[in-house]
Write a protein that holds these residues in place. Sequence first.
Motif, PDB file in Angstrom:
ATOM      1  N   VAL A   1       0.743  -1.161  -0.057  1.00  0.00           N
ATOM      2  CA  VAL A   1      -0.135   0.092   0.048  1.00  0.00           C
ATOM      3  C   VAL A   1       0.896   1.140  -0.036  1.00  0.00           C
ATOM      4  O   VAL A   1       1.936   1.428   0.675  1.00  0.00           O
ATOM      5  N   PRO A   2       0.637   2.227  -0.939  1.00  0.00           N
ATOM      6  CA  PRO A   2       1.321   3.660  -0.766  1.00  0.00           C
ATOM      7  C   PRO A   2       1.421   3.957   0.757  1.00  0.00           C
ATOM      8  O   PRO A   2       0.623   3.953   1.340  1.00  0.00           O
ATOM      9  N   ARG A   3       2.496   4.838   0.905  1.00  0.00           N
ATOM     10  CA  ARG A   3       3.053   5.098   2.267  1.00  0.00           C
ATOM     11  C   ARG A   3       1.731   6.174   2.862  1.00  0.00           C
ATOM     12  O   ARG A   3       1.567   6.118   3.892  1.00  0.00           O
ATOM     13  N   HIS A   4       1.053   7.021   1.995  1.00  0.00           N
ATOM     14  CA  HIS A   4       0.265   7.925   2.725  1.00  0.00           C
ATOM     15  C   HIS A   4      -1.276   6.939   2.925  1.00  0.00           C
ATOM     16  O   HIS A   4      -2.232   7.651   3.365  1.00  0.00           O
ATOM     17  N   ILE A   5      -1.287   5.859   2.550  1.00  0.00           N
ATOM     18  CA  ILE A   5      -2.584   5.176   2.658  1.00  0.00           C
ATOM     19  C   ILE A   5      -2.424   4.228   3.914  1.00  0.00           C
ATOM     20  O   ILE A   5      -3.383   3.860   4.564  1.00  0.00           O
TER      21      ILE A   5
ATOM     22  N   ILE B   1     -13.870  11.454 -12.678  1.00  0.00           N
ATOM     23  CA  ILE B   1     -12.917  12.309 -13.043  1.00  0.00           C
ATOM     24  C   ILE B   1     -11.931  12.436 -11.853  1.00  0.00           C
ATOM     25  O   ILE B   1     -10.615  12.762 -11.956  1.00  0.00           O
ATOM     26  N   TRP B   2     -12.548  12.745 -10.892  1.00  0.00           N
ATOM     27  CA  TRP B   2     -11.736  13.143  -9.629  1.00  0.00           C
ATOM     28  C   TRP B   2     -10.671  12.152  -8.975  1.00  0.00           C
ATOM     29  O   TRP B   2      -9.793  12.355  -8.702  1.00  0.00           O
TER      30      TRP B   2
ATOM     31  N   ALA C   1      -5.492   9.813  -8.116  1.00  0.00           N
ATOM     32  CA  ALA C   1      -5.244   8.284  -7.893  1.00  0.00           C
ATOM     33  C   ALA C   1      -3.683   8.299  -7.130  1.00  0.00           C
ATOM     34  O   ALA C   1      -3.015   8.797  -7.592  1.00  0.00           O
ATOM     35  N   ASN C   2      -4.008   7.716  -5.825  1.00  0.00           N
ATOM     36  CA  ASN C   2      -2.638   7.970  -5.105  1.00  0.00           C
ATOM     37  C   ASN C   2      -2.057   9.074  -4.837  1.00  0.00           C
ATOM     38  O   ASN C   2      -0.824   9.067  -4.669  1.00  0.00           O
ATOM     39  N   MET C   3      -2.810  10.327  -4.892  1.00  0.00           N
ATOM     40  CA  MET C   3      -2.394  11.346  -4.344  1.00  0.00           C
ATOM     41  C   MET C   3      -3.157  12.199  -3.575  1.00  0.00           C
ATOM     42  O   MET C   3      -3.112  13.425  -3.530  1.00  0.00           O
ATOM     43  N   SER C   4      -3.696  11.706  -2.601  1.00  0.00           N
ATOM     44  CA  SER C   4      -4.664  12.183  -1.567  1.00  0.00           C
ATOM     45  C   SER C   4      -3.843  13.239  -0.711  1.00  0.00           C
ATOM     46  O   SER C   4      -4.297  14.269  -0.204  1.00  0.00           O
ATOM     47  N   HIS C   5      -2.450  12.870  -0.626  1.00  0.00           N
ATOM     48  CA  HIS C   5      -1.710  13.971   0.088  1.00  0.00           C
ATOM     49  C   HIS C   5      -1.598  15.297  -0.536  1.00  0.00           C
ATOM     50  O   HIS C   5      -1.003  16.048   0.235  1.00  0.00           O
ATOM     51  N   LEU C   6      -1.712  15.253  -1.733  1.00  0.00           N
ATOM     52  CA  LEU C   6      -1.663  16.541  -2.686  1.00  0.00           C
ATOM     53  C   LEU C   6      -3.129  17.045  -2.817  1.00  0.00           C
ATOM     54  O   LEU C   6      -3.291  17.955  -3.637  1.00  0.00           O
ATOM     55  N   VAL C   7      -4.162  16.770  -1.861  1.00  0.00           N
ATOM     56  CA  VAL C   7      -5.262  17.513  -2.006  1.00  0.00           C
ATOM     57  C   VAL C   7      -5.440  18.253  -0.695  1.00  0.00           C
ATOM     58  O   VAL C   7      -5.103  17.797   0.457  1.00  0.00           O
ATOM     59  N   GLY C   8      -5.735  19.543  -0.991  1.00  0.00           N
ATOM     60  CA  GLY C   8      -6.042  20.569   0.186  1.00  0.00           C
ATOM     61  C   GLY C   8      -7.314  20.611   0.551  1.00  0.00           C
ATOM     62  O   GLY C   8      -8.260  20.520  -0.231  1.00  0.00           O
ATOM     63  N   GLY C   9      -7.779  21.234   1.632  1.00  0.00           N
ATOM     64  CA  GLY C   9      -8.997  21.598   2.164  1.00  0.00           C
ATOM     65  C   GLY C   9      -9.208  23.009   2.431  1.00  0.00           C
ATOM     66  O   GLY C   9      -8.224  23.837   1.945  1.00  0.00           O
ATOM     67  N   LEU C  10     -10.138  23.357   2.926  1.00  0.00           N
ATOM     68  CA  LEU C  10     -10.510  24.932   3.078  1.00  0.00           C
ATOM     69  C   LEU C  10      -9.467  25.611   3.796  1.00  0.00           C
ATOM     70  O   LEU C  10      -8.875  26.730   3.629  1.00  0.00           O
TER      71      LEU C  10
ATOM     72  N   SER D   1       2.033  20.164  -7.948  1.00  0.00           N
ATOM     73  CA  SER D   1       0.577  20.518  -8.020  1.00  0.00           C
ATOM     74  C   SER D   1      -0.117  20.233  -6.831  1.00  0.00           C
ATOM     75  O   SER D   1      -0.210  19.111  -6.168  1.00  0.00           O
ATOM     76  N   VAL D   2      -1.134  21.128  -6.527  1.00  0.00           N
ATOM     77  CA  VAL D   2      -2.052  20.756  -5.319  1.00  0.00           C
ATOM     78  C   VAL D   2      -3.420  21.073  -5.813  1.00  0.00           C
ATOM     79  O   VAL D   2      -3.800  22.087  -6.645  1.00  0.00           O
TER      80      VAL D   2
END
Length: 535
Positions: free
Chosen positions: A39-43, A333-334, A339-348, A141-142
């Motif tokens: 499993v990828p490290r961020h998962i 599309i999201w 995919a495998n990049m949830s650590h590069l998704v930001g919140g509010l 990219s974020v």
Amino acid sequence: MDIPEEISIYNFIQSHIVEINSLKKQCRTKQCKNVLQRVPRHIRRRAASNNPKRLPKKLQKFLQQPSKSSNKTLQIKKSSSKIRRIRKRKIRKRNKDSRRTILHMWFTKRFKMEFLWNIFIPWKNNMKNQRILYRGSKKGSVCYYMAFLKTFLLHSSDNNNDNIYRKLSDFISPEGLERLKTISNHHSMNINLYEYQKYPYNLIGPCDVVKIKQNDKLYLAFTGHLLVFDSIIKQFLERNISLSFEQKDCSCIRLHGSHSSERLSKKLGKKLPTTFEQNQWQCWDQSINQSSDFSIFFNNLEKEIIAIRQYHFGHHQIETIEILIPNQFLKKIWNKINANMSHLVGGLRDLEVMTIDTETLLYPKIGYKDCMVNRQEKSNIFDFENKYIIRNHDILTSLNTNHSFDKITNKIIDPENCLIQVMVDYLKGTPKTDDIILVPKSSDYLSKLMVDGHLKSENLTNIDVNNDDDHEPIGLIEFGCFSMRMAHSRAIGIISLQSLEKLFLINQKNPTQLYTLVKTKFNHLKIVKISLIIC
């Protein structure tokens, strides 16, 4: 027991040569020994569950294979059909909840959620990824899901294009109307919407407008905060505005960073158009892998089609790609893009921190201070019911350049009741909401704290207030946080126009930088640097 007088190292190594060779082989091998390590490290999680269904489906097949240490296999127990039906029924019931966005399930597993504006908004990632997001915004990219934005299409019911401009003139500034008439088709611009014939008072809020022409008919696509959306629709209905408007079922995603276009092309498996103009919208049909005119987007929301625009964001010119996606294809599309990049998704929270870095006013949480939705907040310094904030670009640029009111006196409407929004750089310490911005009554107060135009290091710490009569309150702090890009805390503040002239006066020996004081709730003074925000 007899202890030997001599020990043979050679014989000792030879007796353990099998264990040593096995250890050396294990150290050289890079293959994962455990299924969880695939499993990828961020998962990964610190406490790994024994439930095989906690793993992604593509990795569950490895659990069926017997391990080298034992011939046992881990069987995955299938749930009964009754349990599956109950589960599906619960999912359908949850999806009908109006408080949940389309991507609610994806975010609620990975993010802290906040209930704002009657919907659940992703606030911040569960893992500590703020430094990763900062690096991504500079050299990567974020991605952000703009769940609080809505889009509606406006056009004239009698096919008279001039009628649209005539009706909108009651809701926007004269400068904004002229810019809207002159921009090219399929290009966007930011405008501020006001209550009916109340300019420059009673600001509803900012929004993004795209000019569309199809078969000689003019359409305007408005994208704005859902509070602004509800307020302007209410204004149209109350005033019986003879314009047709309809909400569109599409969602907005933004990617910030220098590698945004590369990430989008790689994840979608398509070569996206590279001939972008600044703020120009284009359509991209996923089925035929071909770009087309933006005017067909809102007529083909049942197809797998996306609308893209590229622009540079903020003072540091960060490359940004904004995407409009039909709601029925948003999940698909999201998942491809992230995919495998949830650590590069930001919140509010991350979006607000990035906004502080870019010196803009695109704050999604607090909005403009003079918006009608924020007028309920009372202040001891300002009565916002009788005030307005200057948004004119020419006036703000002239103030920032000349540090004088001579050239703009005739351009300002009601100078006694207008305010200025400023960026406040804290040289030390953290800003708090409702900190009070002060100006010393003595013109040489700040000069005593400086040497050759720079502050003395011992004066960066807190200064105790000896006498409140020595300083005059001129404004307040709205919001602030630590900026990684600037390496110090920043805040957005608001001051009166007359007090800006006092700031020019006390900083006349060093006119390139404006310094003043901020009073905290603990009755301490901090030295801060003031700069104007150019809208």
